[in-house]
Design a protein around this motif. Structure first.
Motif, PDB file in Angstrom:
ATOM      1  N   LYS A 221       0.822  -1.206   0.000  1.00  0.00           N
ATOM      2  CA  LYS A 221       0.000   0.000   0.000  1.00  0.00           C
ATOM      3  C   LYS A 221       0.854   1.253   0.000  1.00  0.00           C
ATOM      4  O   LYS A 221       0.343   2.361  -0.145  1.00  0.00           O
ATOM      5  N   LEU A 223       2.832   2.092   2.696  1.00  0.00           N
ATOM      6  CA  LEU A 223       2.994   2.612   4.050  1.00  0.00           C
ATOM      7  C   LEU A 223       4.484   2.636   4.396  1.00  0.00           C
ATOM      8  O   LEU A 223       5.225   1.747   3.998  1.00  0.00           O
TER       9      LEU A 223
ATOM     10  N   TYR B 106      -7.547  -4.461  12.529  1.00  0.00           N
ATOM     11  CA  TYR B 106      -8.025  -3.127  12.157  1.00  0.00           C
ATOM     12  C   TYR B 106      -9.274  -3.267  11.291  1.00  0.00           C
ATOM     13  O   TYR B 106      -9.444  -4.265  10.595  1.00  0.00           O
ATOM     14  N   GLU B 110     -10.603   1.365   7.881  1.00  0.00           N
ATOM     15  CA  GLU B 110      -9.345   1.990   8.277  1.00  0.00           C
ATOM     16  C   GLU B 110      -8.199   1.544   7.362  1.00  0.00           C
ATOM     17  O   GLU B 110      -7.341   2.339   6.987  1.00  0.00           O
ATOM     18  N   GLN B 111      -8.198   0.264   6.981  1.00  0.00           N
ATOM     19  CA  GLN B 111      -7.098  -0.249   6.168  1.00  0.00           C
ATOM     20  C   GLN B 111      -7.118   0.330   4.763  1.00  0.00           C
ATOM     21  O   GLN B 111      -6.088   0.409   4.101  1.00  0.00           O
ATOM     22  N   ILE B 112      -8.311   0.716   4.296  1.00  0.00           N
ATOM     23  CA  ILE B 112      -8.382   1.371   2.988  1.00  0.00           C
ATOM     24  C   ILE B 112      -8.048   2.858   3.153  1.00  0.00           C
ATOM     25  O   ILE B 112      -7.265   3.425   2.402  1.00  0.00           O
ATOM     26  N   GLU B 114      -6.226   4.378   5.305  1.00  0.00           N
ATOM     27  CA  GLU B 114      -4.835   4.722   5.604  1.00  0.00           C
ATOM     28  C   GLU B 114      -4.006   4.821   4.320  1.00  0.00           C
ATOM     29  O   GLU B 114      -3.046   5.597   4.261  1.00  0.00           O
ATOM     30  N   THR B 115      -4.389   4.037   3.303  1.00  0.00           N
ATOM     31  CA  THR B 115      -3.687   4.140   2.022  1.00  0.00           C
ATOM     32  C   THR B 115      -3.897   5.526   1.421  1.00  0.00           C
ATOM     33  O   THR B 115      -2.965   6.148   0.917  1.00  0.00           O
ATOM     34  N   ARG B 117      -4.711   8.250   3.079  1.00  0.00           N
ATOM     35  CA  ARG B 117      -4.059   9.263   3.915  1.00  0.00           C
ATOM     36  C   ARG B 117      -2.558   9.323   3.673  1.00  0.00           C
ATOM     37  O   ARG B 117      -1.954  10.388   3.704  1.00  0.00           O
ATOM     38  N   TYR B 150     -14.763  -5.467  11.016  1.00  0.00           N
ATOM     39  CA  TYR B 150     -13.446  -6.081  10.970  1.00  0.00           C
ATOM     40  C   TYR B 150     -13.431  -7.132   9.873  1.00  0.00           C
ATOM     41  O   TYR B 150     -14.490  -7.651   9.486  1.00  0.00           O
TER      42      TYR B 150
END
Lengths: 315, 359
Positions: A221, A223, B106, B110-112, B114-115, B117, B150
């Motif tokens: 991704k 990160l 998570y 959130e996991q999508i 954060e990419t 962000r 989740y």
């Protein structure tokens, strides 16, 4: 299920366990060979009248379950009577000693986590590199060193030879700079093995997680590696550490027996040793109960932290 | 200049049995917007080749040679920061096992988010809204509520949709899908394929589709690369590959593909297991399993040539090329198989049947 309901259910389960702890604590005096009265009077020859009076005073003439209920009623109100050896109020004695033990145990526990967790992360990320090898040796030494030996060496070098720390606890309140300074050596002595344990556990747990697909996915991704490790890997890897850290917290409360002896620290560990030597059963009983409750509560805490960290556990 | 150019890529894994050359001199290119299939058996090095593009090789895997150029920049030379700026942003990846690709602790949202962000200057609220829109786009019902779920609360198909949403979050130029439908049940597979087909058709995103399933390739791809033992053995536009396969390995793969109206008792298989990449066969790597192999196949290594002219591969990626000595005139007996094409007017769908008939 929501976290609130999970915690509520877990709390409800704790109640019968606490009853179990009290029942076991109560009955161990009765399971010991010999008459409790002999123990209470300190195995001296006493007149039948004194014996009967003692028996009545401690309700030993009543059926055992009545005795348990009476004891439980007092225990719930933290009323453990007077010590037949010292004549002092048991609750007051423990109330004076417990904060000292909690201060030392808590400090050692925080030290263990403050060293063990970062060191574990570094060792896992740098596996096979010099940092990992140094960590491995340090952890091995930390686990293998008996704490009485470490305590004596620290005391000898830093207090006796170098004079950096006091040999005996200062006559100061528990929350004071002088006491905090004195606690440095006992904290290191008590926390070293736990730190080493936490570090090795976290390292192996992280090594396992680092191979997981979600880690590759997190990197894919885009990160930063720091986020991958500290956000994604750590939260999964820390679960087994939580279990051990929780139990360590409970063990540090009672495991301080030796360290408190070396540093003359007026905690429950020393009280326990004294009471055992003097066969002061009400005090021993109360201490065992406190330790039992500490372990039950530590487990409760572990389960709650687990559920906060890993949502799958709430089901 | 193509969007993504892979040239002479060599990937090695270091195992207890020796050095495995999972990818050995692989070259291909992907142009903007096209969908390219990379097919082959398990162990052909397809996943290694795909992961190498983002320098995400697992375990002991290492890129030891070649170039991977994205918009002309060699990905092998990029700094960690530059590489992170490309990963998930310009080149994104969809993993085979969506359940394992999602972090269990998570929420899916959130996991999508954060990419988004990390690559774009988006506030938490913006990232959240865009995530919900993405979940909606990949066909997850009630996306605003599912945002806070989740991964374990999603079904397998929904997890794969979420992973696709994650890959699409920053509008990548290239989407690498590694076996995106393997392990899902058939109806769920169909849904995911439909979603990918829609993506391939509508968006500007180029897709590199890694699969062992020729049926999936037929549905989605513009061009196909057939990989065998770490090398490409045939490259063709998708229709040409199915109607006119040129490499005996491709023929074997097509013959082993099951069809709906199959009346065959057993599917033909390619004899013998895939080669050991620690010590690959000499000459043509397929020769120990090839029904048409001759003596020269064990000693001479074929290169990719135009099957008609026998000339080496030119710059045009649309040219049909195959790596077989037949096309350089080295085989005495030639290749002997026939391709049967069945038109089934009733179901309005073309059935293709190929069968390699060994002599």
């Amino acid at each position: 299920m929501s976290l609130g309901r999970y915690v509520g259910r877990r709390l409800a389960v704790t109640v019968p366990v606490l009853f179990g702890v009290t029942a076991l604590t109560f009955s161990f005096v009765h399971l010991l060979p010999g008459d409790a009265v002999d123990a209470i009077v300190g195995f001296r020859a006493v007149s039948p009248a004194t014996e009967a009076a003692t028996r009545a005073e401690y309700h030993l003439d009543q059926p055992v379950w009545d005795q348990y209920l009476l004891w439980l009623r007092d225990a719930i109100t933290l009323e453990f009577g007077e010590s037949p050896v010292t004549g002092r109020d048991v609750s007051a004695t423990i109330g004076r000693r417990l904060p000292a033990t909690l201060a030392l145990g808590g400090a050692a526990w925080l030290l263990a986590l403050a060293i063990g967790i970062p060191a574990g992360i570094v060792a896992a990320v740098r596996a096979g590199e010099p940092a990992d090898e140094v960590g491995r040796l340090a952890a091995l030494a930390g686990i293998a060193t008996p704490n009485f030996w470490l305590g004596l060496i620290l005391l000898f070098v830093f207090s006796v030879r170098l004079g950096w720390f006091r040999v005996l606890p200062p006559d100061a309140p528990l929350v004071s700079l002088a006491t905090a300074k004195f606690l440095v050596l006992p904290t290191i002595t008590l926390g070293t093995a736990s730190a080493a344990l936490v570090m090795r556990l976290l390292r192996s747990s992280m090594r396992r997680e680092l191979d997981a697909t979600y880690v590759t996915a997190a990197r894919a991704k885009g990160l930063p590696e720091r986020t991958v490790i500290l956000k994604h890997v750590l939260r999964n890897a820390v679960l087994p550490v939580v279990t051990v850290a929780g139990l360590q917290l409970a063990f540090l409360v009672d495991g301080a027996v030796v360290v408190e002896g070396i540093f003359s620290w007026p905690g429950m560990g020393r009280l326990l040793v004294q009471s055992v030597l003097q066969r002061d059963y009400p005090v021993i009983q109360a201490i065992v109960l406190v330790i039992g409750i500490a372990i039950v509560l530590a487990n409760l805490l572990v389960d709650i932290v687990y559920a906060i960290l890993d949502p799958r556990i709430r089901y | 200049m193509a969007l993504l150019e892979v040239e002479d890529l060599v990937v090695q894994y270091y195992t207890d049995d020796g050095v495995v050359r999972a990818v050995d001199g692989l070259s291909y290119e992907i142009r903007a917007g096209e969908t390219v299939g990379l097919v082959g058996e398990s162990g052909a090095g397809k996943s290694a080749a795909s992961r190498a593009v983002l320098r995400l090789l697992d375990g002991t895997g290492e890129i030891v040679g070649g170039e991977i150029r994205f918009r002309g920049r060699d990905i092998r030379e990029l700094s960690a920061d530059d590489l992170q700026a490309i990963r998930g942003n310009e080149i994104a990846m969809v993993f085979q096992d969506a359940g394992a690709a999602l972090n269990p602790v998570y929420t899916v949202g959130e996991q999508i988010a954060e990419t988004i962000r990390v690559h774009e200057d988006a506030s938490d609220g913006e990232a959240r809204n865009r995530t919900i829109a993405l979940l909606d786009r990949v066909g997850i019902p009630n996306p605003a509520a599912r945002y806070a779920d989740y991964p374990h609360e999603f079904s397998g198909g929904m997890q794969q949709r979420a992973v696709i949403a994650m890959a699409l979050s920053c509008d990548p130029a290239v989407l690498i899908c590694d076996e995106p439908t393997t392990g899902l049940d058939v109806t769920v597979q169909a849904g995911i394929l439909e979603l990918l087909a829609e993506l391939a058709a509508k968006s500007e995103t180029a897709i590199q589709l890694v699969t062992h399933d020729l049926g999936v390739v037929a549905e989605l791809c513009d061009r196909v690369l057939v990989q065998y033992a770490g090398e490409i053995v045939e490259r063709a536009p998708v229709d040409e590959l199915y109607y006119d396969p040129k490499h005996p390995y491709t023929v074997g793969l097509l013959a082993a593909t099951p069809r709906l109206d199959d009346d065959r008792e057993r599917l033909p298989t390619i004899p013998r297991p895939a080669p050991d990449l620690v010590d690959p066969p000499t000459g043509c790597r397929f020769h120990p399993r090839c029904p048409y192999a001759e003596d020269c196949c064990a000693s001479r290594r074929p290169s990719l040539v135009d099957p008609v002219s026998g000339r080496p591969v030119d710059g045009d990626p649309e040219t049909h090329v195959a790596a077989c000595l037949e096309y350089t005139g080295d085989l005495e007996a030639g290749l002997d198989y026939e391709v049967q094409i069945r038109d089934d007017a009733d179901s309005n769908c073309r059935e293709r049947k190929q069968q390699g008939e060994p002599r």
